[in-house]
Structure formats: C-alpha cells, structure tokens
Scaffold this motif. Structure first.
Motif, PDB file in Angstrom:
ATOM      1  N   ASP A 193       0.864  -1.187  -0.042  1.00  0.00           N
ATOM      2  CA  ASP A 193       0.008   0.126  -0.036  1.00  0.00           C
ATOM      3  C   ASP A 193       0.961   1.276  -0.128  1.00  0.00           C
ATOM      4  N   LYS A 194       1.822   1.251   0.618  1.00  0.00           N
ATOM      5  CA  LYS A 194       2.702   2.422   0.824  1.00  0.00           C
ATOM      6  C   LYS A 194       3.375   2.843  -0.417  1.00  0.00           C
ATOM      7  N   TYR A 195       3.586   2.010  -1.368  1.00  0.00           N
ATOM      8  CA  TYR A 195       4.120   2.193  -2.530  1.00  0.00           C
ATOM      9  C   TYR A 195       3.003   1.966  -3.806  1.00  0.00           C
ATOM     10  N   ALA A 196       1.777   2.350  -3.242  1.00  0.00           N
ATOM     11  CA  ALA A 196       0.781   2.093  -4.457  1.00  0.00           C
ATOM     12  C   ALA A 196       0.675   0.927  -5.058  1.00  0.00           C
ATOM     13  N   TYR A 197       1.122  -0.009  -4.518  1.00  0.00           N
ATOM     14  CA  TYR A 197       0.829  -1.397  -4.963  1.00  0.00           C
ATOM     15  C   TYR A 197      -0.230  -2.044  -4.763  1.00  0.00           C
ATOM     16  N   SER A 198      -0.717  -2.935  -5.380  1.00  0.00           N
ATOM     17  CA  SER A 198      -1.819  -3.718  -4.822  1.00  0.00           C
ATOM     18  C   SER A 198      -1.535  -5.018  -4.948  1.00  0.00           C
ATOM     19  N   LEU A 199      -2.304  -5.904  -4.073  1.00  0.00           N
ATOM     20  CA  LEU A 199      -2.034  -7.351  -3.963  1.00  0.00           C
ATOM     21  C   LEU A 199      -3.010  -8.144  -4.849  1.00  0.00           C
ATOM     22  N   GLN A 200      -2.666  -9.130  -5.314  1.00  0.00           N
ATOM     23  CA  GLN A 200      -3.555 -10.090  -5.898  1.00  0.00           C
ATOM     24  C   GLN A 200      -3.281 -11.511  -5.219  1.00  0.00           C
ATOM     25  N   LEU A 201      -4.300 -12.122  -5.035  1.00  0.00           N
ATOM     26  CA  LEU A 201      -4.424 -13.413  -4.437  1.00  0.00           C
ATOM     27  C   LEU A 201      -4.546 -14.490  -5.328  1.00  0.00           C
ATOM     28  N   LEU A 202      -3.707 -15.438  -5.648  1.00  0.00           N
ATOM     29  CA  LEU A 202      -3.821 -16.555  -6.173  1.00  0.00           C
ATOM     30  C   LEU A 202      -3.883 -17.804  -5.722  1.00  0.00           C
ATOM     31  N   THR A 203      -4.394 -18.596  -6.115  1.00  0.00           N
ATOM     32  CA  THR A 203      -4.293 -20.256  -5.817  1.00  0.00           C
ATOM     33  C   THR A 203      -3.527 -20.672  -6.991  1.00  0.00           C
ATOM     34  N   ARG A 204      -3.553 -22.093  -6.635  1.00  0.00           N
ATOM     35  CA  ARG A 204      -2.873 -22.902  -7.903  1.00  0.00           C
ATOM     36  C   ARG A 204      -3.582 -22.848  -9.183  1.00  0.00           C
ATOM     37  N   ASN A 205      -5.007 -22.766  -8.982  1.00  0.00           N
ATOM     38  CA  ASN A 205      -5.670 -22.680 -10.341  1.00  0.00           C
ATOM     39  C   ASN A 205      -5.829 -21.664 -11.145  1.00  0.00           C
ATOM     40  N   ASN A 206      -5.262 -20.490 -10.565  1.00  0.00           N
ATOM     41  CA  ASN A 206      -5.387 -19.288 -11.542  1.00  0.00           C
ATOM     42  C   ASN A 206      -4.278 -18.374 -11.439  1.00  0.00           C
ATOM     43  N   VAL A 207      -2.952 -19.059 -11.622  1.00  0.00           N
ATOM     44  CA  VAL A 207      -1.674 -18.530 -11.851  1.00  0.00           C
ATOM     45  C   VAL A 207      -1.599 -17.609 -12.897  1.00  0.00           C
ATOM     46  N   GLN A 208      -1.910 -18.044 -14.145  1.00  0.00           N
ATOM     47  CA  GLN A 208      -1.667 -17.626 -15.310  1.00  0.00           C
ATOM     48  C   GLN A 208      -2.290 -16.195 -15.765  1.00  0.00           C
ATOM     49  N   ILE A 209      -3.669 -16.091 -15.002  1.00  0.00           N
ATOM     50  CA  ILE A 209      -4.348 -14.978 -15.290  1.00  0.00           C
ATOM     51  C   ILE A 209      -3.626 -13.631 -15.195  1.00  0.00           C
ATOM     52  N   GLY A 210      -3.732 -12.818 -15.969  1.00  0.00           N
ATOM     53  CA  GLY A 210      -3.390 -11.296 -15.911  1.00  0.00           C
ATOM     54  C   GLY A 210      -2.099 -11.179 -15.583  1.00  0.00           C
ATOM     55  N   ASP A 211      -1.588  -9.800 -15.592  1.00  0.00           N
ATOM     56  CA  ASP A 211      -0.167  -9.367 -15.493  1.00  0.00           C
ATOM     57  C   ASP A 211       0.242  -8.966 -14.032  1.00  0.00           C
ATOM     58  N   SER A 212       1.584  -8.971 -13.773  1.00  0.00           N
ATOM     59  CA  SER A 212       2.005  -8.283 -12.617  1.00  0.00           C
ATOM     60  C   SER A 212       3.336  -7.970 -12.414  1.00  0.00           C
ATOM     61  N   ASP A 213       3.923  -7.217 -11.468  1.00  0.00           N
ATOM     62  CA  ASP A 213       5.238  -7.065 -11.449  1.00  0.00           C
ATOM     63  C   ASP A 213       6.146  -7.823 -10.878  1.00  0.00           C
ATOM     64  N   GLY A 214       5.498  -8.681  -9.973  1.00  0.00           N
ATOM     65  CA  GLY A 214       6.236  -9.564  -9.220  1.00  0.00           C
ATOM     66  C   GLY A 214       5.536 -10.682  -8.725  1.00  0.00           C
ATOM     67  N   PHE A 215       6.061 -11.539  -7.917  1.00  0.00           N
ATOM     68  CA  PHE A 215       5.273 -12.570  -7.182  1.00  0.00           C
ATOM     69  C   PHE A 215       5.722 -12.845  -5.784  1.00  0.00           C
ATOM     70  N   ILE A 216       4.994 -12.962  -4.721  1.00  0.00           N
ATOM     71  CA  ILE A 216       5.409 -13.529  -3.476  1.00  0.00           C
ATOM     72  C   ILE A 216       4.570 -15.149  -3.604  1.00  0.00           C
ATOM     73  N   VAL A 217       5.365 -16.117  -3.122  1.00  0.00           N
ATOM     74  CA  VAL A 217       4.901 -17.156  -3.269  1.00  0.00           C
ATOM     75  C   VAL A 217       5.200 -18.052  -1.972  1.00  0.00           C
ATOM     76  N   CYS A 218       4.143 -18.669  -1.388  1.00  0.00           N
ATOM     77  CA  CYS A 218       4.274 -19.418  -0.161  1.00  0.00           C
ATOM     78  C   CYS A 218       3.452 -20.751  -0.174  1.00  0.00           C
ATOM     79  N   GLY A 219       3.991 -21.516   0.722  1.00  0.00           N
ATOM     80  CA  GLY A 219       3.460 -22.940   0.890  1.00  0.00           C
ATOM     81  C   GLY A 219       3.999 -23.704  -0.159  1.00  0.00           C
ATOM     82  N   MET A 220       5.278 -23.334  -0.572  1.00  0.00           N
ATOM     83  CA  MET A 220       6.010 -24.142  -1.657  1.00  0.00           C
ATOM     84  C   MET A 220       6.391 -25.283  -1.163  1.00  0.00           C
ATOM     85  N   ARG A 221       6.259 -26.537  -1.961  1.00  0.00           N
ATOM     86  CA  ARG A 221       6.895 -27.725  -1.660  1.00  0.00           C
ATOM     87  C   ARG A 221       7.753 -28.107  -2.916  1.00  0.00           C
TER      88      ARG A 221
END
Lengths: 315, 315
Positions: B89-117
DNA sequence: TATGAAACTGTTACCGATAACACAACGATA
DNA sequence: TATCGTTGTGTTATCGGTAACAGTTTCATA
C-alpha cells in the motif's frame, strides 16, 4: 503483450471497434466482431488494466476493510479473501486489504466492509464510494450474509428430530443483528414444537462456555443438546462436558456455528452449521462491482444458507 | 483529486519538475523542491497509480501465490496477508491473491509465493517476473523465513534450563527444509548438553500425535517435555496427555511452534515459538518491490527470530 | 429517385503520469 | 573573451485504453 492496436491491425479495423467489441458488443456488426474475436484469440490479447483504469477514471481497485481485530478473529477471512479476490480477478480488479488504521490511504472504486459493529456506522457513512457489507446491518447498506435465523432453525429442528429432549441455546452476548437472528431461529422452532426455550448468552470465548457448563452442570440432565452460536463456544462446551465425564454424543449433543477451521480442530469434530464463506466472498465482489457500474445504485441484500455438517458431537 | 498538473500550476513549475521531485529529487534545486512539496501538501496530492503504471509499463500489482490447500491450512496467512498488503500500500502497489488454479491470469510486476513444496519448483521457475518466497528453499530463490533452527535450539535450551529431564522431539514427517532445520536445532543443543536426542516424526495432524502419545505412553517417564514442530502436533500431545491423566505442566511439558491462533485455542494455552508473521509479510513485500526496481537482481534471504511465548503447558 | 433516420465505423482528444531529448544559465578553463 | 561541460528545467511523445463526435453506409419512405 498484445495491445488493442495490435488487435485492431490484425483485424483490419480501428482501435475503437476493438474497444467496442469488448465493452459494447451490441454496437458492432457480427461480421466484424468475429474478425476481432479471432484476432484477440490469435494474439492472446489481455486488456491492460492500468490503461483501462486511466481512461475510465477508475482505479480498478476494491478495498476490503476488516474492522475486527485479527488476532482474536477466526480464520474464515482467508476464505472470504480468496472468494473476493478470485471474483475480482475476472474483471481485472484487484483487492486492497485495509485495517482500521489505514482506511484513508489511496483511492479505490468501492469497498467491501466486514466485521462491522454498530459503533462503526459513522466510519462507513463517510466512505465516498459504493459499499457492500459482509454481515447483516440495519443502516440500510447493501449486504451479504448467512441466513442466520434459518440456520439455527434448521439446527433446532434437527436436534428435535434426533430425539434430544432438552435443547439449550448458548448465544453470544452482543447486541448485533446476527446474534439476535440466530437466537430467534432457535426460539421460533422451539415454540412451534411446543418446547420451552432455554437461552443463555455469554462472551464469545471457549473458556466462558466451559466455565458456564461447569457451573450449571448439575442442571443439565442427560439427553440434552447444546446449540451454540459459534464453534468457539461449542468447543468450550465440549471440553467441559468431557471434563465432567459426560458422554458425547450419547448423552449430550453439541452443535456449533460457522464451520470454519475450529470445527475441525475440535476433538471430536464438531457438528456445525457451515457457512460457504468463499461463495459469499464472491457474491460480495459481484455486488460491489455491479454497484460501481451502476453508479452506486442500491443492490439490496443476499442471504446464504448454511449447511448442517455432522461431526462427532451429535448422534 | 489533484493531479500532477494541478501541483505544477500551483508551484509555477512544469509537470516534469513535479514528477522529478517525486522520483528523482536529487535532480531538482532545493528551492523548487520546497515549492513543490508545499503545493503537494496544500492540494493533498496523491499520485494516480493507474497513470503511473501505464507510463512505467508496470502494473503496480504483486501477486501472492498460495500453493497450500487452504482448508487444511492454519490461519496465519491472514497475518501474512495484512503484512504484505499494508506494506505494498505504501508504494501504491496492490495485492492479488492467487491459488494454484489461476496463476496464469493477468499480469503483475512480481510474485510472492508461499506454501511451496519441492514439487512446485517447476512452477516457480516458469514465473517470468521477480519472485520472493515465503519459506526456505534450496533452489536459490530469494526468501524470507523464520530462523527455524535457532528457534528450536532456543526452545530446547529453555526446556533444559527448566529442568525437564527428558526432551522428546516430535517433528513433521515431510522432506522440506523447514522440517530439517527445526530438528537440527533440537539435536544440536541436545548434543551440546550431552543429552541423548530422541526424535520421532509424524504427519502434521493432532490426531496422529495424540495416537502416538497413547501408543507410547508407558515409555514416557515423568518430567518429560515434548518439543513439537508445530502447534497442531502439540495440541494432539496435550489432548492425549490429559486423556492419560498426566499432569501438565508439572510432570509433562509441551512446546509447540508457530504461535498463530492454535496456541490460543488450546486449553491450556500452549507454550510456543511465535513467529511474527505480519513483519515477515512486510519484509516479503519490501523485498519483491526492491527486486522489481532493480530489474530482478537477487536479494538473498532474510531470517526472522521467533519468540518463546510461555503458555500453560510448561512450568 | 431523392431524402433522412438508423446503424456502423473511424478520428481526435484526453486520462495522469514518465523518459528522452532540447535548451538555457552558469562557472571553469584556455 | 570564446568554448565547453554541468546542472537544472521545460517540451514533446508515449504508455493503452475510452468518450465524444464526425463521417459513412444502408434502407425504408415519400
């Protein structure tokens, strides 16, 4: 990434026509529409949300305002969040998470607010964009909620059918619509069946309900079912019944409400009224977006049924 | 809403100067800078994220990819989410929530990934934008994590100091770095103190740990502490010790790990190693943004200490 | 066959920012 | 004093879309 212009070139039309195919397809001849769709497919065209936002004077952002304290809160927000986020995604909208402390920051096209209490009315009224509440309210704002009354009615009915002689309601000691609705569902069905209602209300903590059971243990005969307004309360009840060496589910039944996480943590798993939070989240998203596109026009409200999920705490 | 142009007019400079004051302040004379700041303040200027995104060919979106199944997941993601969202928020960035099923949708500047195996390596490698992982990994990706080894070492040390004679480690039966690190913290401190390590690993479910305790109950003498790799396991242990009429915390101690929600649900509250998830979330956000601005340059990793939080399960 | 409304489609300007370049003022140097 | 590099600021074009308007075609009607 392919742009509108690329698509337009490929389809031999102007950018505007492509834009129309997307936003006002009824204004374009079928023939051209086909060409455009074809080009979009070939180029794997994805609209640029930033450009769209700029041109439309929109932000393509919906803010989710969570007013509850999160460390005391149950984890159902995760489900709510994914429900909302996935739905918003479909329309190139993104979600911004807010807490009480940073409402004012930045711009958005609309708000979804949850965890609202009566004292927050003022705050909500000051929001200058379309608002949808997650949770019943009496200030006339559009909302999405579980059908709390029907939910408890269903549970009460079920308890009666299962032959529990006494049905005790343990509600949440708070003056909010959802709490009243749940209690009403219970009292109504009890009355309809000529049974006497027996209602207590407590703060929503398992140690309160545990303490309550301990204190009143001798008043509860066998074949009693405890209908609780939350899984949290239900957990405390189960804990103390076990402590008192009462038999669950043979002699004592317990039903909770919410069906998010806690019911599965409990041992045995709780019989509970499960809310489909993810769906409700999606509904919230749809409703704000609709409201945004209709210039803030009221959308009414939408109630979701709960599902009675049988665990090990009822027979 | 005031725009760059408004500010420029008010300050009697060109738009470009205002833009510079924001993005490259060192290129502007102090005198003008003051004027501009003054104008921004008076007009309560907030940059338009969409315009910025368009001009920079950015999306101002960071995607959070949650690979774990959410219904089995503990609610700490809520904390992670707020940590990330508030920082973005501080940098006028917003967050988009993804699950396994919709990774490919839309564009972004970067990723944070968690729960990785481990099996998700491929998926991560295919992401075409800067990535930061929440959680240790051995594929060379930048990450943020708790200092798992140190965390368990601290707990073991504490257990020894409290005079528990036997310290049994109950780990998670999974071949992931965090699990190994936690175990290592334990075994190391045990060795350093000339004590014999006693390690078991189970699936991460409270009923497994409960069953385990039941089965081995006669092997555990009084004055034993169970050091568990998760609060979930710890809950099962506590449950079964109570069932066996063991005394907590006098004769048997239990320490969990994570300190998110479950420790407070348990009765008595668990002694646990609490992670500061919100802070870690903020750190993730800062790291991706930095990486985005540095064209994907590796950022290394950052480990966070846990806090030993004393509950009712240790003396 | 001329005419005008309806139905389509294209042109232009603009949303609010930024990068790249152009240009002016300045002091240092020869 | 003429020249040059520095530093600071303004100008222009552009990012990828959309609204408003302008222009063209079509077709029923007089």
């Amino acid at each position: 990434m392919a742009t509108l212009t690329d698509v337009a070139k490929k389809a031999n039309v102007s950018k505007m026509t492509v834009s129309r195919v997307i936003n006002h397809p009824e204004q374009v001849r079928d023939e051209l529409k086909e060409l455009v769709y074809e080009a979009m497919r070939e180029l794997n065209y994805r609209p640029n949300a930033a450009a769209k936002a700029l041109a439309n004077k929109r932000t393509q952002i919906i803010k989710l305002l969570i007013l509850e304290e999160m460390d005391t809160t149950e984890p159902y927000y995760m489900f709510l969040l994914t429900g909302i986020a996935n739905e918003l995604d479909k329309y190139a909208y993104s979600l911004q998470l807010l807490t009480r402390n940073n409402v004012q920051i930045g711009d958005s096209d609309g708000f979804i607010v949850c965890g609202m209490r009566k004292e927050d009315e003022e705050l909500i009224k000051n929001l200058d964009k379309p608002v949808v509440l997650f949770g019943h309210n009496e200030m006339g704002e559009d909302f999405i909620d579980s059908n709390n009354e029907q939910s408890m009615a269903k549970a009460t009915q079920y308890a009666i059918e299962e032959g529990y002689e006494n049905i005790v309601y343990i509600g949440i000691d708070i003056d909010e619509p959802f709490a009243h609705a749940r209690e009403k569902g219970y009292t109504k069905v009890m009355a309809d069946n000529g049974k006497e209602a027996c209602t207590y209300t407590l703060g929503n903590r398992s140690r309160y309900s545990a303490a309550f059971i301990k204190e009143h243990w001798n008043e509860f005969q066998k074949n009693t079912l405890f209908l609780c307004a939350s899984d949290r309360l239900a957990m405390g009840v189960v804990r103390e019944i076990k402590e008192q060496n009462g038999n669950i589910p043979e002699d004592y039944g317990v039903i909770g409400h919410d069906g998010v996480f806690l019911d599965q943590i409990a041992h045995p798993h709780l019989t509970t009224l499960k809310q489909s939070i993810t769906e409700m989240g999606a509904a919230c998203a749809r409703m704000v977006l609709k409201k945004v596109n209709q210039d803030g026009k009221p959308q009414g409200n939408q109630l979701f049924e709960t599902e009675l999920k049988r665990g090990g705490t009822t027979r």
